[in-house]
Enzyme design. Sequence first.
Site, mmCIF file in Angstrom:
data_model
loop_
_atom_site.group_PDB
_atom_site.id
_atom_site.type_symbol
_atom_site.label_atom_id
_atom_site.label_comp_id
_atom_site.label_asym_id
_atom_site.label_seq_id
_atom_site.Cartn_x
_atom_site.Cartn_y
_atom_site.Cartn_z
ATOM 1 N N GLU A 205 -13.916 -7.028 -50.708
ATOM 2 C CA GLU A 205 -14.096 -6.737 -52.129
ATOM 3 C C GLU A 205 -12.763 -6.764 -52.874
ATOM 4 O OE1 GLU A 205 -16.758 -3.693 -49.904
ATOM 5 O OE2 GLU A 205 -15.053 -5.018 -49.463
ATOM 6 N N SER B 123 -28.954 -25.021 -8.649
ATOM 7 C CA SER B 123 -29.403 -24.682 -9.999
ATOM 8 C C SER B 123 -28.806 -25.571 -11.077
ATOM 9 C CB SER B 123 -29.053 -23.223 -10.305
ATOM 10 O OG SER B 123 -27.652 -23.025 -10.244
ATOM 11 N N THR C 226 -22.051 -14.727 -8.087
ATOM 12 C CA THR C 226 -21.976 -15.986 -8.825
ATOM 13 C C THR C 226 -20.619 -16.642 -8.635
ATOM 14 O OG1 THR C 226 -23.574 -15.278 -10.495
ATOM 15 C CG2 THR C 226 -22.018 -16.986 -11.145
ATOM 16 N N THR D 259 -28.816 -10.835 -10.270
ATOM 17 C CA THR D 259 -28.565 -9.432 -9.919
ATOM 18 C C THR D 259 -27.868 -8.707 -11.060
ATOM 19 O OG1 THR D 259 -28.420 -9.979 -7.557
ATOM 20 C CG2 THR D 259 -27.453 -7.878 -8.266
#
Length: 344
Positions: A55, A171, A199, A273
């Site tokens: 502002e 995957s 992972t 997980t």
Amino acid sequence: MAVNEAERRAMTRALELATLGPRGVNPQVGAVVLSPDGEIIAEGWHHGAGTPHAEVDALSKLAPGAAHGATAVVTLEPCNHTGRTGPCALALIDAGVSRVVYALDDPGAVSGGGADRLRSAGVSVDAGEQAGIAHSIIDGWLTAQRLGRPHVTVKWAQSLDGRAAASDGSSQWITGPQARADVHRRRAAADAIAVGTGTVLSDDPSLTARDGDVLFENQPVPVVIGSRPTPDDAAIRRHPQTPLFYDTRDLHSVLADLHSRGVQSVFVEGGPTLASAFIAAGLADRVLAYIAPVLLGGDRLALTDIGVGSIDAARRLTIDEWLPLGADLLAIASPANHLEEGAP
């Protein structure tokens, strides 16, 4: 007083301006000042901690007295406290603004209350215009203000039958290039990206945000959660940002530490997980499920145990958007109670 068309257009512009500001300890905020006849006479946004708020940035571009009778359109309720800068609500009052339209209430116990101060000074105030879009821009900051932790997005890719991988564990890639590009854009919008040690060991991800082979300017801090050690030659150790490692299952403590480091948004990449653990703990503020039109079967589910023992205990979600991405479909969802005070 209802919001008019000129004010709606001004809010759309203010939201665009908000995204020009840096993400950090302060929210991204945009502001537009309209003349009494609805023309834009000034624009501004917050340029970072210690700089004028949106502002004040907009008002600074006007000659003295030029804002008298004007309308200020702002993406966040004007603040009502003195920090590194003064209260924006007071700046608007002193400038002679007669009306303020804003999208979201400021949840801060100290900074909030600007709307009441404006009304007490005789300024017309209208709230809620395009609040959903404004929320999406500063959701990390809002979560940090309300809950004292980063905003958490949990993402996974799955087949139509809910599998994250084939029976042999492969995957790459369930989803197509458009979905993967979308993931990278969302990575770049996060402060941190989290994976489990499983992972890291199975996929050796780099966890960078890329446009093709080119790195985005913003790279989220990689976070690895779990007790198994990360190899010295893991790709994550070559990330542009120094990785953080947490040998714990206590996700609350992880988020508390990230919050203390100034992290306001965490993108949880996996695997099943870790994603399930965040959801089970009630720490997922948003879910991104990339759904590919393939069938895999088997037991490699996208989620594991999330603490649901019966249908009555199901974790209900609200679908915020269905987004087609090539042949794939992205479901963007949030907990049905995510807007309630103190909701996870």
